[in-house]
Design a protein around this motif. Structure first.
Motif, PDB file in Angstrom:
ATOM      1  N   THR A  93       0.832  -1.204   0.000  1.00 28.65           N
ATOM      2  CA  THR A  93       0.000   0.000   0.000  1.00 28.65           C
ATOM      3  C   THR A  93       0.865   1.252   0.000  1.00 28.65           C
ATOM      4  O   THR A  93       2.010   1.245   0.468  1.00 28.65           O
ATOM      5  N   VAL A 119       2.329   2.149  -9.218  1.00 30.34           N
ATOM      6  CA  VAL A 119       1.188   1.741  -8.411  1.00 30.34           C
ATOM      7  C   VAL A 119       0.352   0.797  -9.276  1.00 30.34           C
ATOM      8  O   VAL A 119       0.260   0.986 -10.495  1.00 30.34           O
ATOM      9  N   GLU A 167      -4.750   4.386  -6.042  1.00 29.74           N
ATOM     10  CA  GLU A 167      -5.078   3.223  -5.211  1.00 29.74           C
ATOM     11  C   GLU A 167      -6.551   3.255  -4.797  1.00 29.74           C
ATOM     12  O   GLU A 167      -7.257   2.243  -4.885  1.00 29.74           O
ATOM     13  N   SER A 195      -9.419   0.622  -6.325  1.00 33.12           N
ATOM     14  CA  SER A 195      -9.682  -0.454  -5.357  1.00 33.12           C
ATOM     15  C   SER A 195     -11.135  -0.916  -5.410  1.00 33.12           C
ATOM     16  O   SER A 195     -12.015  -0.194  -5.890  1.00 33.12           O
TER      17      SER A 195
END
Length: 461
Positions: A220, A425, A457, A461
């Motif tokens: 993360t 990422v 992110e 997600s």
């Protein structure tokens, strides 16, 4: 296969600091997963179970006394074998140093330990970190937990495989041409290369190319920020090291602060071939980020000159030569042909080539300075090819165009030459494994790059 998702860095540290989880339990879990999974992955080349358990006991005793062992309390840490840990093997993936034991500990590792992290073992690297797949005559082949036929990338491939497989929540890495970002891309992780000097490289780092950046691989963005807050800051052993930022990176992960920023997308930096599937997957992720974060897309209008590859190689030659020059002539046969090629180039290196390389770097820095007047963030794929076979070799062709050793690094190594912060990422999957979106910012805009990564992110997600 989709790798397991154990506790993150932040989750582990919170549980250990509160006394809900013993550090020795966290270490035991990591050691058990390594024993279970690493036989066919080859992520670790050395395990220090006794040392890790002894350190865990110290942390548990600290918690029992009511002390705070630090923001990384009890977090199992993988250490790339290019980073020294006193008393551990320090071969750097080379048979030339198969018996060498480190006499010092890298500042990066020492600061992580001071913040409560627990080094578990050393992770695999190609010889001297000079490939984008992780295999060596000394240690064999490292495989991708998502697809064991494929590479986890390199040169921080052992670290990436260890984190992606859930053996440890974080592992250190180096990035000389993409060696954090490419493994992050292929393993579905976060790989951040800060502004040159952001993470100190002392003590006794003798590289002369000024391309090497240190960092970590995590699951993360917040985990990466937590590690950076523990290890960044000036170091007397590294003349290039930067002061710690005034605001902690973890506090700067505010996607709302991105609204209205100018963001440019390019699949190729103007001249690099890119696999069409990779380009499509990563651009789709970029578009979702742009829409979700409220940023404004503007043209990249960027074309980096082809001479950057030759400049990078020229500036890197002395670093490899420093590893080879003391080797007995009879031992050089064990060295990988790519590494030997650097040695041969060192013998032919002249002052004109060095001057040309430095002038090319200066033009690159100027071109990027002008480009960042037009936009605030630059988005690209983190590598232009899907993950390739674990045994290598590196791709000789991309999108139907022949490429040399630098072909698969064409969107990463320029930012090593220039020193700009860049992160990979997760963006999706291509060719049987994950693929990453690279976000590049102005020099010293590390916090902005990480905030953008956190927004990606959240959107994906």
């Amino acid at each position: 296969m989709s790798p397991a998702a154990p506790r993150t860095v932040v989750e582990t540290a919170a549980l250990v600091r509160s006394g809900e989880l013993a550090a020795r339990e966290a270490v035991a879990e990591a050691l058990a997963r390594i024993a279970e999974l690493d036989g066919d992955l080859g992520a670790f080349v050395h395990i220090d179970a006794d040392g890790a358990l002894a350190r865990a006991r110290e942390i548990d005793e600290s918690v029992a006394r009511g002390d705070d062992p630090g923001p990384l309390a009890g977090v199992p840490l993988g250490v790339k074998e290019l980073h020294a840990v006193a008393g551990w093997p320090f071969a750097m993936g080379s048979a030339l140093h198969a018996d060498r034991i480190a006499g010092h500990t890298s500042t990066l590792v020492a600061r992580a330990v001071a913040a409560g992290a627990i080094p578990i073992g050393a992770t695999a690297s190609p010889e001297f970190g000079r490939a984008s797949f992780t295999a060596s005559a000394l240690h064999g082949v490292t495989r991708n937990p998502w697809n064991r036929d494929l590479t986890p990338g390199g040169s921080s491939g052992g670290s990436a495989a260890a984190v992606a497989a859930g053996m440890v929540p974080v592992a250190t890495g180096t990035d000389g041409a993409g060696s954090l970002r490419i493994p992050a891309s292929y393993c579905g992780l976060v790989g951040f290369k800060g502004t040159y000097g952001r993470v100190p490289r002392g003590p006794y780092h003798w590289g002369t190319a000024e391309n090497d950046h240190y960092g970590v691989l995590t699951r993360t963005v917040r985990d990466t920020a937590r590690l950076l807050d523990c290890v960044c800051g000036s170091d007397e052993y590294d003349r290039s090291s930067l002061p710690a930022p005034s605001e902690p990176f973890e506090d700067a992960l505010r996607p709302a602060g991105l609204r209205g920023l100018r963001v440019a997308w390019t699949p190729d930096l103007g001249n690099a071939p890119c696999d069409p599937e990779v380009a499509a997957v990563v651009e789709a992720a970029a578009e979702k980020f742009i829409a979700g974060a409220g940023v404004r897309r503007v043209p990249a209008d960027l074309r980096l000159e082809a001479a950057c590859g030759a400049a990078y190689r020229t500036l890197s030659v002395p670093d490899v030569h420093s590893e080879l020059r003391a080797a007995p002539p009879g031992r050089l046969g064990s060295v990988h042909p790519t590494v030997r090629g650097y040695g041969d180039a060192a013998a032919a290196l002249d002052a004109d080539a060095l001057v040309d390389a430095h002038q090319t770097r200066a033009r690159l820095v100027a071109a990027l300075a002008e480009a960042f007047d037009r936009f605030d963030l630059l988005l690209t794929p983190a590598t232009q090819v899907p993950a390739f076979p674990a045994e290598g070799p590196m791709p000789a062709e991309i999108a139907g165009r022949p490429v040399d050793h630098w072909g698969a690094l064409a969107v990463t190594f320029p930012f090593n030459l220039s020193g700009h912060p860049a992160v990979s990422v997760p963006a999706g999957r291509a060719g049987g494994a994950p693929v990453g979106l690279q976000i590049v910012g102005r020099r010293h805009a590390d916090a902005l790059v990480l905030a953008a990564a956190a927004a990606v992110e959240a959107v994906l997600s």
